[in-house]
Enzyme design. Structure first.
Site, PDB file in Angstrom:
ATOM      1  N   ASP A  84       0.850  -1.196   0.000  1.00 52.08           N
ATOM      2  CA  ASP A  84       0.000   0.000   0.000  1.00 52.08           C
ATOM      3  C   ASP A  84       0.890   1.252   0.000  1.00 52.08           C
ATOM      4  O   ASP A  84       2.043   1.194  -0.462  1.00 52.08           O
ATOM      5  CB  ASP A  84      -0.980  -0.056   1.180  1.00 52.08           C
ATOM      6  CG  ASP A  84      -2.273   0.697   0.889  1.00 52.08           C
ATOM      7  OD1 ASP A  84      -2.248   1.941   0.897  1.00 52.08           O
ATOM      8  OD2 ASP A  84      -3.316   0.050   0.638  1.00 52.08           O
ATOM      9  N   ASP A  85       0.390   2.363   0.498  1.00 56.57           N
ATOM     10  CA  ASP A  85       1.094   3.644   0.384  1.00 56.57           C
ATOM     11  C   ASP A  85       2.464   3.608   1.091  1.00 56.57           C
ATOM     12  O   ASP A  85       2.754   2.703   1.868  1.00 56.57           O
ATOM     13  CB  ASP A  85       0.218   4.747   1.005  1.00 56.57           C
ATOM     14  CG  ASP A  85       0.514   6.134   0.423  1.00 56.57           C
ATOM     15  OD1 ASP A  85       1.531   6.302  -0.264  1.00 56.57           O
ATOM     16  OD2 ASP A  85      -0.302   7.048   0.671  1.00 56.57           O
ATOM     17  N   LYS A 161      -3.734  -1.012  -7.035  1.00 50.86           N
ATOM     18  CA  LYS A 161      -4.755  -0.291  -6.271  1.00 50.86           C
ATOM     19  C   LYS A 161      -4.533   1.192  -6.517  1.00 50.86           C
ATOM     20  O   LYS A 161      -3.474   1.732  -6.171  1.00 50.86           O
ATOM     21  CB  LYS A 161      -4.615  -0.604  -4.777  1.00 50.86           C
ATOM     22  CG  LYS A 161      -5.507   0.255  -3.874  1.00 50.86           C
ATOM     23  CD  LYS A 161      -5.311  -0.065  -2.392  1.00 50.86           C
ATOM     24  CE  LYS A 161      -6.090   0.901  -1.500  1.00 50.86           C
ATOM     25  NZ  LYS A 161      -5.878   0.624  -0.069  1.00 50.86           N
ATOM     26  N   ASP A 163      -5.630   4.820  -5.581  1.00 52.13           N
ATOM     27  CA  ASP A 163      -6.354   5.634  -4.607  1.00 52.13           C
ATOM     28  C   ASP A 163      -6.737   6.982  -5.232  1.00 52.13           C
ATOM     29  O   ASP A 163      -6.396   7.250  -6.393  1.00 52.13           O
ATOM     30  CB  ASP A 163      -5.460   5.819  -3.372  1.00 52.13           C
ATOM     31  CG  ASP A 163      -6.273   5.959  -2.091  1.00 52.13           C
ATOM     32  OD1 ASP A 163      -7.467   6.297  -2.178  1.00 52.13           O
ATOM     33  OD2 ASP A 163      -5.706   5.746  -1.005  1.00 52.13           O
ATOM     34  N   SER A 195     -10.876   3.403  -6.726  1.00 54.52           N
ATOM     35  CA  SER A 195     -11.349   4.011  -5.471  1.00 54.52           C
ATOM     36  C   SER A 195     -12.349   5.141  -5.695  1.00 54.52           C
ATOM     37  O   SER A 195     -12.733   5.800  -4.744  1.00 54.52           O
ATOM     38  CB  SER A 195     -10.157   4.580  -4.679  1.00 54.52           C
ATOM     39  OG  SER A 195      -9.288   3.555  -4.292  1.00 54.52           O
ATOM     40  N   ARG A 220     -13.502   0.325  -4.210  1.00 50.48           N
ATOM     41  CA  ARG A 220     -13.842   0.690  -2.838  1.00 50.48           C
ATOM     42  C   ARG A 220     -15.065   1.586  -2.876  1.00 50.48           C
ATOM     43  O   ARG A 220     -15.063   2.627  -3.508  1.00 50.48           O
ATOM     44  CB  ARG A 220     -12.659   1.408  -2.198  1.00 50.48           C
ATOM     45  CG  ARG A 220     -11.533   0.461  -1.754  1.00 50.48           C
ATOM     46  CD  ARG A 220     -11.916  -0.261  -0.466  1.00 50.48           C
ATOM     47  NE  ARG A 220     -12.401   0.718   0.488  1.00 50.48           N
ATOM     48  CZ  ARG A 220     -11.606   1.582   1.117  1.00 50.48           C
ATOM     49  NH1 ARG A 220     -10.316   1.543   0.960  1.00 50.48           N
ATOM     50  NH2 ARG A 220     -12.123   2.481   1.941  1.00 50.48           N
ATOM     51  N   ASP A 224     -12.484   3.970   4.542  1.00 49.20           N
ATOM     52  CA  ASP A 224     -11.450   3.041   5.006  1.00 49.20           C
ATOM     53  C   ASP A 224     -11.913   2.344   6.278  1.00 49.20           C
ATOM     54  O   ASP A 224     -12.543   2.958   7.127  1.00 49.20           O
ATOM     55  CB  ASP A 224     -10.178   3.815   5.380  1.00 49.20           C
ATOM     56  CG  ASP A 224      -9.363   4.218   4.161  1.00 49.20           C
ATOM     57  OD1 ASP A 224      -9.825   4.017   3.026  1.00 49.20           O
ATOM     58  OD2 ASP A 224      -8.248   4.747   4.371  1.00 49.20           O
TER      59      ASP A 224
END
Ligand SMILES: *[C@@H]1O[C@H](CO)[C@@H](O)[C@H](O)[C@H]1NC(C)=O
Ligand SMILES: *[C@@H]1O[C@H](CO)[C@@H](O)[C@H](O)[C@H]1NC(C)=O
Ligand SMILES: *[C@@H]1O[C@H](CO)[C@@H](O)[C@H](O)[C@H]1NC(C)=O
Length: 417
Positions: A84-85, A161, A163, A195, A220, A224
């Site tokens: 992830d980030d 993914k 965002d 997202s 999504r 979160d």
């Protein structure tokens, strides 16, 4: 007559063509993706001196890839290892403008990490952001979309993914599909996790689900998830309240995503862990863990690896379930699954969720009809959290009794006869 027939046939073919054009056709995520991702548990920990086992680094991902295999998660279906980030250098390469993985924390580079992940039979996922910056402030893709899609392909990424921080919400409906097209153009199949609904909906814009299905493998929908029952329940309520709109969008290749599994962390009890796993299976949710796999207690690991529950999540029909009844703070969630009986009736997974906290397991009775189950031949019922327990045959007129722990769940498979 022949002409009419041909016309009709042409119409059907055209209809099928249009139908198949409605969903992203990259052959991926035919069932909800399963795997492990860093964000919920490890956030943006970047100090590897203070927290050597928790910082976002090649060590974290390589170790968790190994643990997925050695602890039996891979055999249960968990496949994607997703960064992830916070994996990036703060700046792009000044000459090539390419993204650069943090040189101290990923000294071997992402290709080496991808190779290791692939060698042990798993797949490699990576986070980026549609805006000028990622949510944690690292460079985003916005002005380098083509280059970044190509770089992802060069790094042997299998899952992206994307965002939506630091981006204009009104650009997303065009920008996300554009990045999807660029991913496709690389020729490397990559699961595409979007997202944009999670940004549009809170801003009062309605997501275009037809476009989502056409361009994304999953998306999504909402906030979160955080490490608490409260956060879990808020997400469940969002999916329950909006199910008429959301539920029909799911299917093979395109899934709603209520966010990561919390199991194995700090916030959920044993019963609440069973609850999340059951409801995620009902919702045909991606099963993406975010936990320290070395610290997961055996009883929680058993829930995460429960083959019967995973089979519900991964059911080949890909029909998302719904909340169908609520009485005395007990919610009934059900999902049509295989096998389909000879008379055409589906089997069902049925979860009873207690929103009660008044101390004792709560006994409640529903008729089979109240559960929304209509097969005249009835069902055999099995407890999905205790496969040794077969509860017998239930028909139209029968009553089904269950006893649910506070903030807990009971979960059954009703196999159509
Ligand atoms: C959003 O759009 C405005 C106006 O077009 C622009 O000035 C701004 O830089 C954009 N923001 C981002 C994050 O792209
Ligand atoms: C690209 O899109 C085409 C058309 O939808 C599809 O057939 C193909 O499999 C896709 N390729 C990749 C690498 O995603
Ligand atoms: C269920 O039972 C009721 C009465 O017991 C009957 O009227 C009804 O037709 C039955 N429904 C089905 C689908 O068998």
């Amino acid at each position: 007559m022949y002409g009419t027939w041909r016309c009709l046939l042409g119409g059907i073919l055209l209809l099928q063509l249009l139908r198949s054009g409605q969903a992203l056709d990259n052959g991926l995520a035919r069932t909800p993706p399963m795997g492990w991702m860093s964000w919920e548990r490890f956030r943006c920990i970047t100090d590897c001196k203070l927290y050597p086992n928790e910082c976002i680094s090649e060590n974290l991902f390589s170790r968790h890839a190994d643990l997925l295999v050695s602890e039996g998660y891979a055999a249960a279906g968990y496949e994607y290892v997703i960064i992830d980030d916070c994996w990036l250098e703060k700046n792009r390469d000044s000459k090539t403008q390419k993204l650069v993985a943090d040189k101290k924390r990923f000294p071997s580079g992402l290709n080496a990490l991808a190779d290791h992940i692939h060698e042990i039979g798993l797949k490699f996922g990576l986070y980026q952001d549609y805006g000028t910056n990622t949510c944690a402030g690292y460079p985003g893709v916005i002005n380098h979309m083509k280059l970044d899609a190509q770089t992802f392909a060069e790094w042997d990424v299998d899952y992206v993914k994307l965002d939506g921080c630091y981006a204009n919400i009104s650009d997303m409906a065009v920008g996300y599909p554009e990045f999807g097209r660029l991913l496709n153009e690389t020729g490397r199949p990559m699961v595409y996790s979007c997202s944009w609904p999670a940004y549009q909906e809170p801003a009062g814009e309605m997501p275009d689900y037809e476009s989502l299905k056409k361009h994304c493998n999953l998306w999504r929908n909402w906030d979160d998830i955080d490490d608490s029952l409260e956060s879990l329940m808020q997400i469940m309520d969002y999916f329950g309240k909006n199910q008429d709109r959301i539920q029909p969008q799911a299917g093979p290749g395109h899934w709603n995503d209520p966010d990561m599994l919390l199991l194995g962390n700090y916030g959920l009890s044993y019963d609440q862990s069973k609850l999340q796993m059951a409801i995620w299976a009902i919702m045909a949710a991606p099963l993406i863990m975010s936990n320290d796999l070395e610290a997961v207690r055996p009883e929680i690991k058993a829930i995460l690896q429960n083959r019967a529950v995973i089979a519900v999540d991964q059911d080949e029909l890909g029909i998302q379930g719904r909340r169908v009844a609520t009485r005395n703070q007990i919610e009934v969630w059900q999902r049509p699954i295989t096998p389909v009986a000879k008379n055409g009736h589906h089997s069902y997974a049925v979860a009873f969720v207690s929103r009660r906290d008044d101390g004792a397991p709560y006994r409640i009775t529903f008729t089979i009809k109240e559960l929304g189950l209509k097969n005249p031949n009835g069902y055999t019922v099995q407890d999905l959290y205790d496969s040794s327990r077969n509860l017998g045959v239930f028909k139209n007129g029968s009553e089904f009794v269950t006893r649910v722990n506070p903030n807990g769940v009971t979960f059954y498979k009703f196999t159509a006869l």
